[in-house]
Design a protein around this motif. Sequence first.
Motif, PDB file in Angstrom:
ATOM      1  N   TYR A 103      -6.851   1.822   4.021  1.00  0.00           N
ATOM      2  CA  TYR A 103      -7.043   2.468   5.309  1.00  0.00           C
ATOM      3  C   TYR A 103      -7.181   1.442   6.429  1.00  0.00           C
ATOM      4  N   LEU A 104      -7.863   0.331   6.130  1.00  0.00           N
ATOM      5  CA  LEU A 104      -8.058  -0.721   7.131  1.00  0.00           C
ATOM      6  C   LEU A 104      -6.840  -1.615   7.274  1.00  0.00           C
ATOM      7  N   GLY A 105      -5.859  -1.445   6.394  1.00  0.00           N
ATOM      8  CA  GLY A 105      -4.655  -2.266   6.489  1.00  0.00           C
ATOM      9  C   GLY A 105      -4.826  -3.665   5.949  1.00  0.00           C
ATOM     10  N   LYS A 106      -5.786  -3.854   5.023  1.00  0.00           N
ATOM     11  CA  LYS A 106      -6.070  -5.197   4.510  1.00  0.00           C
ATOM     12  C   LYS A 106      -5.144  -5.609   3.374  1.00  0.00           C
ATOM     13  N   VAL A 107      -4.496  -4.662   2.738  1.00  0.00           N
ATOM     14  CA  VAL A 107      -3.661  -4.984   1.583  1.00  0.00           C
ATOM     15  C   VAL A 107      -2.276  -4.371   1.737  1.00  0.00           C
ATOM     16  N   LYS A 108      -1.321  -4.985   1.067  1.00  0.00           N
ATOM     17  CA  LYS A 108       0.038  -4.452   1.049  1.00  0.00           C
ATOM     18  C   LYS A 108       0.065  -3.236   0.128  1.00  0.00           C
ATOM     19  N   VAL A 109       0.750  -2.183   0.587  1.00  0.00           N
ATOM     20  CA  VAL A 109       0.805  -0.957  -0.210  1.00  0.00           C
ATOM     21  C   VAL A 109       2.245  -0.466  -0.291  1.00  0.00           C
ATOM     22  N   GLN A 110       2.520   0.278  -1.332  1.00  0.00           N
ATOM     23  CA  GLN A 110       3.839   0.878  -1.488  1.00  0.00           C
ATOM     24  C   GLN A 110       3.724   2.174  -2.269  1.00  0.00           C
ATOM     25  N   GLY A 111       4.701   3.041  -2.075  1.00  0.00           N
ATOM     26  CA  GLY A 111       4.694   4.315  -2.772  1.00  0.00           C
ATOM     27  C   GLY A 111       5.613   5.315  -2.077  1.00  0.00           C
ATOM     28  N   ALA A 152      -2.257  11.170   4.140  1.00  0.00           N
ATOM     29  CA  ALA A 152      -1.558   9.887   4.070  1.00  0.00           C
ATOM     30  C   ALA A 152      -2.559   8.763   3.810  1.00  0.00           C
ATOM     31  N   SER A 153      -2.210   7.861   2.897  1.00  0.00           N
ATOM     32  CA  SER A 153      -3.102   6.748   2.570  1.00  0.00           C
ATOM     33  C   SER A 153      -2.860   5.536   3.455  1.00  0.00           C
ATOM     34  N   ALA A 154      -1.693   5.451   4.068  1.00  0.00           N
ATOM     35  CA  ALA A 154      -1.372   4.333   4.961  1.00  0.00           C
ATOM     36  C   ALA A 154      -0.261   4.769   5.913  1.00  0.00           C
ATOM     37  N   VAL A 155      -0.359   4.306   7.168  1.00  0.00           N
ATOM     38  CA  VAL A 155       0.612   4.682   8.207  1.00  0.00           C
ATOM     39  C   VAL A 155       0.986   3.435   9.000  1.00  0.00           C
ATOM     40  N   ALA A 156       2.229   3.378   9.432  1.00  0.00           N
ATOM     41  CA  ALA A 156       2.695   2.267  10.258  1.00  0.00           C
ATOM     42  C   ALA A 156       3.633   2.805  11.337  1.00  0.00           C
ATOM     43  N   VAL A 157       3.648   2.132  12.475  1.00  0.00           N
ATOM     44  CA  VAL A 157       4.570   2.464  13.562  1.00  0.00           C
ATOM     45  C   VAL A 157       5.488   1.268  13.764  1.00  0.00           C
ATOM     46  N   ASN A 158       6.773   1.498  13.546  1.00  0.00           N
ATOM     47  CA  ASN A 158       7.760   0.419  13.606  1.00  0.00           C
ATOM     48  C   ASN A 158       7.339  -0.771  12.746  1.00  0.00           C
ATOM     49  N   GLY A 159       6.779  -0.475  11.574  1.00  0.00           N
ATOM     50  CA  GLY A 159       6.361  -1.517  10.646  1.00  0.00           C
ATOM     51  C   GLY A 159       4.980  -2.063  10.907  1.00  0.00           C
ATOM     52  N   ILE A 191       2.652   6.680   3.691  1.00  0.00           N
ATOM     53  CA  ILE A 191       2.637   6.761   2.232  1.00  0.00           C
ATOM     54  C   ILE A 191       1.729   7.915   1.813  1.00  0.00           C
ATOM     55  N   GLY A 192       2.276   8.771   0.961  1.00  0.00           N
ATOM     56  CA  GLY A 192       1.540   9.939   0.493  1.00  0.00           C
ATOM     57  C   GLY A 192       2.502  10.896  -0.185  1.00  0.00           C
ATOM     58  N   ASP A 193       2.027  12.075  -0.500  1.00  0.00           N
ATOM     59  CA  ASP A 193       2.888  13.085  -1.116  1.00  0.00           C
ATOM     60  C   ASP A 193       3.924  13.548  -0.101  1.00  0.00           C
ATOM     61  N   PRO A 194       5.216  13.272  -0.333  1.00  0.00           N
ATOM     62  CA  PRO A 194       6.246  13.617   0.655  1.00  0.00           C
ATOM     63  C   PRO A 194       6.286  15.106   0.996  1.00  0.00           C
ATOM     64  N   GLU A 221      12.479  12.186   7.240  1.00  0.00           N
ATOM     65  CA  GLU A 221      13.176  11.837   6.000  1.00  0.00           C
ATOM     66  C   GLU A 221      12.157  11.509   4.910  1.00  0.00           C
ATOM     67  N   LYS A 222      12.330  12.099   3.735  1.00  0.00           N
ATOM     68  CA  LYS A 222      11.467  11.798   2.594  1.00  0.00           C
ATOM     69  C   LYS A 222      11.969  10.553   1.873  1.00  0.00           C
ATOM     70  N   LYS A 223      11.039   9.709   1.430  1.00  0.00           N
ATOM     71  CA  LYS A 223      11.399   8.447   0.788  1.00  0.00           C
ATOM     72  C   LYS A 223      10.709   8.328  -0.579  1.00  0.00           C
ATOM     73  N   ASP A 224      11.446   7.783  -1.552  1.00  0.00           N
ATOM     74  CA  ASP A 224      10.863   7.524  -2.866  1.00  0.00           C
ATOM     75  C   ASP A 224      10.036   6.245  -2.879  1.00  0.00           C
ATOM     76  N   ARG A 225      10.326   5.358  -1.936  1.00  0.00           N
ATOM     77  CA  ARG A 225       9.575   4.089  -1.906  1.00  0.00           C
ATOM     78  C   ARG A 225       9.467   3.584  -0.482  1.00  0.00           C
ATOM     79  N   ILE A 226       8.252   3.402  -0.063  1.00  0.00           N
ATOM     80  CA  ILE A 226       7.958   2.820   1.241  1.00  0.00           C
ATOM     81  C   ILE A 226       7.007   1.653   1.017  1.00  0.00           C
ATOM     82  N   VAL A 227       7.291   0.531   1.668  1.00  0.00           N
ATOM     83  CA  VAL A 227       6.450  -0.658   1.549  1.00  0.00           C
ATOM     84  C   VAL A 227       5.860  -0.967   2.925  1.00  0.00           C
ATOM     85  N   LEU A 228       4.540  -1.080   2.973  1.00  0.00           N
ATOM     86  CA  LEU A 228       3.849  -1.392   4.225  1.00  0.00           C
ATOM     87  C   LEU A 228       3.065  -2.688   4.053  1.00  0.00           C
TER      88      LEU A 228
END
Length: 236
Positions: A103-111, A152-159, A191-194, A221-228
Amino acid sequence: MKKKTKGKYAVLSLVSIVVGFILAFSYNLANKEKQEHPKLTDRQYERENQLRRELISQQEQNQSLQKELHLKQEKVRKIEKELSKEKQVFFDLAEDAEKYRMYLGKVKVQGKGIQVKLEDGAYMPEEENVNHYIVHEHHVFKVVNELYIAGASAVAVNGQRISYDSYIVCNGPVITVDGVQYPAPFQISAIGDPEILAAALNMTGGVKDQLVNDHIIFTLEKKDRIVLEPILGENT
């Protein structure tokens, strides 16, 4: 007369023989029993009693030890249950800590997740104020907030990862996210349940309908893999 006397003696002799045989048999049987079960001396009798007492004492001691063993086993089971609970508590704490880092954006996440693109609306000659069909920060905020509400467990705007203290400011045709400017279009990744995230944005009268009413071009658009990536320049 002599014949009767002789017969009488013969009967007495036979009876005497039978009685003698019975007495001899009884005597031999008694001796045999004595040999098989000899009479114990006082010393032997005392020794037997002593052994019997020791056996009874040993049995009582074994019962006492068994009771003590059962009590200790019960204590061990209680300790194991407590340790199991503590283990679960530590596991939950670690899991919560990881969620907070995400949530704080301290770690890289994907899903799995979704990507939403917000674009300025088409030029409208009849509309004198261009602000009526360009993307503003409140449009982005609506999408971001709805995604978090939907789980959503993690969100980004333009990366750019969004954290609890992120700020988004509109400055003409660009928006500034935590001090970094981005031009349109604005892509919001989550990242979360699409299915759940998409349903939350697409519900009737929801965020999508509100943005479309503001002449914003909304694409999902739904994605199978997003990396933040984690937030840069922050202490971990």
